[in-house]
Write a protein that holds these residues in place. Structure first.
Motif, PDB file in Angstrom:
ATOM      1  N   ALA A 176     -17.123 -32.974   1.216  1.00 44.72           N
ATOM      2  CA  ALA A 176     -16.552 -33.187   2.546  1.00 44.72           C
ATOM      3  C   ALA A 176     -17.018 -32.148   3.554  1.00 44.72           C
ATOM      4  O   ALA A 176     -17.050 -32.396   4.750  1.00 44.72           O
ATOM      5  N   ALA A 177     -17.385 -30.970   3.074  1.00 46.44           N
ATOM      6  CA  ALA A 177     -17.852 -29.908   3.961  1.00 46.44           C
ATOM      7  C   ALA A 177     -19.347 -30.000   4.239  1.00 46.44           C
ATOM      8  O   ALA A 177     -19.898 -29.189   4.978  1.00 46.44           O
ATOM      9  N   GLY A 178     -19.996 -30.999   3.605  1.00 43.73           N
ATOM     10  CA  GLY A 178     -21.430 -31.137   3.811  1.00 43.73           C
ATOM     11  C   GLY A 178     -22.265 -30.307   2.866  1.00 43.73           C
ATOM     12  O   GLY A 178     -23.481 -30.210   3.005  1.00 43.73           O
ATOM     13  N   HIS A 179     -21.622 -29.694   1.858  1.00 44.30           N
ATOM     14  CA  HIS A 179     -22.345 -28.876   0.892  1.00 44.30           C
ATOM     15  C   HIS A 179     -22.879 -29.750  -0.242  1.00 44.30           C
ATOM     16  O   HIS A 179     -22.288 -30.786  -0.559  1.00 44.30           O
ATOM     17  N   PRO A 180     -23.963 -29.349  -0.872  1.00 47.95           N
ATOM     18  CA  PRO A 180     -24.484 -30.126  -1.994  1.00 47.95           C
ATOM     19  C   PRO A 180     -23.473 -30.179  -3.135  1.00 47.95           C
ATOM     20  O   PRO A 180     -22.807 -29.199  -3.441  1.00 47.95           O
ATOM     21  N   SER A 181     -23.345 -31.354  -3.761  1.00 49.99           N
ATOM     22  CA  SER A 181     -22.400 -31.529  -4.855  1.00 49.99           C
ATOM     23  C   SER A 181     -22.931 -30.871  -6.117  1.00 49.99           C
ATOM     24  O   SER A 181     -24.072 -31.083  -6.510  1.00 49.99           O
ATOM     25  N   THR A 182     -22.131 -30.057  -6.740  1.00 48.72           N
ATOM     26  CA  THR A 182     -22.506 -29.423  -8.004  1.00 48.72           C
ATOM     27  C   THR A 182     -21.322 -29.428  -8.946  1.00 48.72           C
ATOM     28  O   THR A 182     -20.170 -29.436  -8.530  1.00 48.72           O
ATOM     29  N   GLU A 187     -23.629 -26.710 -13.434  1.00 48.69           N
ATOM     30  CA  GLU A 187     -24.903 -27.010 -12.790  1.00 48.69           C
ATOM     31  C   GLU A 187     -25.454 -25.777 -12.092  1.00 48.69           C
ATOM     32  O   GLU A 187     -24.714 -25.051 -11.427  1.00 48.69           O
ATOM     33  N   GLU A 188     -26.733 -25.567 -12.204  1.00 43.45           N
ATOM     34  CA  GLU A 188     -27.376 -24.500 -11.446  1.00 43.45           C
ATOM     35  C   GLU A 188     -27.769 -25.040 -10.081  1.00 43.45           C
ATOM     36  O   GLU A 188     -28.127 -26.214  -9.930  1.00 43.45           O
ATOM     37  N   PHE A 189     -27.686 -24.186  -9.113  1.00 38.80           N
ATOM     38  CA  PHE A 189     -27.985 -24.557  -7.743  1.00 38.80           C
ATOM     39  C   PHE A 189     -29.217 -23.774  -7.309  1.00 38.80           C
ATOM     40  O   PHE A 189     -29.221 -22.540  -7.329  1.00 38.80           O
ATOM     41  N   TRP A 190     -30.274 -24.482  -6.956  1.00 36.03           N
ATOM     42  CA  TRP A 190     -31.520 -23.837  -6.547  1.00 36.03           C
ATOM     43  C   TRP A 190     -31.831 -24.164  -5.094  1.00 36.03           C
ATOM     44  O   TRP A 190     -31.621 -25.279  -4.625  1.00 36.03           O
ATOM     45  N   ILE A 191     -32.338 -23.173  -4.373  1.00 32.88           N
ATOM     46  CA  ILE A 191     -32.742 -23.342  -2.981  1.00 32.88           C
ATOM     47  C   ILE A 191     -34.219 -23.042  -2.850  1.00 32.88           C
ATOM     48  O   ILE A 191     -34.709 -22.026  -3.371  1.00 32.88           O
ATOM     49  N   PRO A 245     -31.055 -15.918   0.902  1.00 34.59           N
ATOM     50  CA  PRO A 245     -30.193 -16.818   1.664  1.00 34.59           C
ATOM     51  C   PRO A 245     -28.739 -16.408   1.721  1.00 34.59           C
ATOM     52  O   PRO A 245     -28.007 -16.878   2.582  1.00 34.59           O
ATOM     53  N   ALA A 246     -28.282 -15.529   0.829  1.00 37.34           N
ATOM     54  CA  ALA A 246     -26.857 -15.191   0.791  1.00 37.34           C
ATOM     55  C   ALA A 246     -26.521 -13.960   1.616  1.00 37.34           C
ATOM     56  O   ALA A 246     -25.383 -13.504   1.612  1.00 37.34           O
ATOM     57  N   GLN A 257     -20.633 -20.125  -9.579  1.00 41.35           N
ATOM     58  CA  GLN A 257     -19.494 -19.460  -8.942  1.00 41.35           C
ATOM     59  C   GLN A 257     -19.804 -18.971  -7.527  1.00 41.35           C
ATOM     60  O   GLN A 257     -18.899 -18.600  -6.778  1.00 41.35           O
ATOM     61  N   HIS A 258     -21.086 -18.974  -7.154  1.00 42.18           N
ATOM     62  CA  HIS A 258     -21.465 -18.504  -5.815  1.00 42.18           C
ATOM     63  C   HIS A 258     -21.920 -19.631  -4.899  1.00 42.18           C
ATOM     64  O   HIS A 258     -22.328 -19.384  -3.769  1.00 42.18           O
ATOM     65  N   VAL A 259     -21.861 -20.873  -5.373  1.00 38.98           N
ATOM     66  CA  VAL A 259     -22.385 -22.003  -4.597  1.00 38.98           C
ATOM     67  C   VAL A 259     -21.708 -22.125  -3.236  1.00 38.98           C
ATOM     68  O   VAL A 259     -22.362 -22.241  -2.202  1.00 38.98           O
ATOM     69  N   THR A 260     -20.379 -22.102  -3.204  1.00 41.92           N
ATOM     70  CA  THR A 260     -19.665 -22.273  -1.934  1.00 41.92           C
ATOM     71  C   THR A 260     -19.992 -21.144  -0.966  1.00 41.92           C
ATOM     72  O   THR A 260     -20.226 -21.374   0.226  1.00 41.92           O
ATOM     73  N   GLU A 261     -20.015 -19.929  -1.478  1.00 42.83           N
ATOM     74  CA  GLU A 261     -20.318 -18.772  -0.633  1.00 42.83           C
ATOM     75  C   GLU A 261     -21.700 -18.891  -0.010  1.00 42.83           C
ATOM     76  O   GLU A 261     -21.880 -18.704   1.198  1.00 42.83           O
ATOM     77  N   VAL A 262     -22.688 -19.204  -0.820  1.00 42.25           N
ATOM     78  CA  VAL A 262     -24.063 -19.305  -0.325  1.00 42.25           C
ATOM     79  C   VAL A 262     -24.204 -20.482   0.628  1.00 42.25           C
ATOM     80  O   VAL A 262     -24.871 -20.381   1.665  1.00 42.25           O
ATOM     81  N   ALA A 263     -23.572 -21.611   0.293  1.00 45.12           N
ATOM     82  CA  ALA A 263     -23.648 -22.783   1.157  1.00 45.12           C
ATOM     83  C   ALA A 263     -23.065 -22.488   2.533  1.00 45.12           C
ATOM     84  O   ALA A 263     -23.593 -22.932   3.557  1.00 45.12           O
TER      85      ALA A 263
END
Length: 228
Positions: free
Chosen positions: A11-17, A21-25, A36-37, A86-92
């Motif tokens: 809902a916030a427009g962040h990628p779904s994880t 799941e690992e999140f790569w940019i 990026p963080a 655990q850092h996905v929301t912060e980085v997003a």
């Protein structure tokens, strides 16, 4: 969850994880040398005098442009950042601030330089329908624009020179001819400014400085002209 540009986001427009799941940019442009963080958006100009930063476009669109460069490499070099769950929301949230000005979320495979398996990475792209998209520009005029642009994130010239340096350091094959050409033009402009050959006009092109003395009718006036 909704799908945007083929990307599932919350809902916030962040990628779904999911938690496992690992999140790569995929970082290109200033993200090559700026994690990026830790940083906000690269503002290298002002609303009335916007600076220039890079984006990615589809090759089919580039082929339709009247670009001053008659070729473009097949590979886009950059840096992949692994973001733990655990850092996905912060980085997003950081990236939302950094890239919110017309950039959209996309996914692309990242091919590590060591030849290991491709990684699915998220990438922010300023597409051509973005109001901030400029398109091709005469290289000399572009270099002059970059030389005089400045914004909250600093000098536009620093962005260009740092980008050239970062690309050259990634690999022996990662240097970009367009970026190097612009950097060389920028260095030449600044050398001419230092030598007094040109004046800097923040709102217009560089102007040549005449070193010829004005012919006058009196000796006193001639001496004042020479002092100036």
């Amino acid at each position: 969850m909704v799908e945007t540009n083929g990307v599932v986001v919350d809902a916030a427009g962040h990628p779904s994880t999911s938690p496992d799941e690992e999140f790569w940019i995929f970082g290109y442009g200033s993200l090559i040398w700026k994690p990026p963080a830790t940083l906000c958006q690269d503002h290298r100009g002002t609303p009335t005098a916007p600076g220039r930063v890079v984006t990615l476009i589809e090759r089919s669109f580039w082929a339709a442009l009247a670009d001053a460069h008659d070729s473009a490499p097949e590979t886009v070099w950059g840096t992949a950042y692994r973001i733990k769950a655990q850092h996905v929301t912060e980085v997003a949230n950081y990236l939302d601030i950094r890239e919110i000005n017309g950039y959209t979320i996309h996914y692309t495979p990242f091919h590590p330089a060591d030849g290991s398996a491709p990684i699915r990475t998220l990438v922010y792209i300023g597409t051509p329908d973005n109001d901030q998209f400029v398109g091709p520009q005469d290289p000399q005029a572009l270099a002059e624009h970059i030389q005089r642009s400045e914004g909250p994130s600093g000098l536009n010239r620093d962005y260009l020179l740092e980008l050239e340096k970062a690309l050259n350091e990634l690999s022996s094959e990662s240097g970009d001819a367009h970026v190097t050409d612009l950097s060389d033009r920028l260095r030449e402009i600044e050398q001419r400014i230092l030598s007094g050959e040109v004046n800097v006009d923040i709102d217009g092109p560089l102007e040549s400085v005449s070193h010829e003395f004005t012919k006058v009718s009196s000796i006193d006036e001639q001496e004042e002209t020479e002092k100036i």
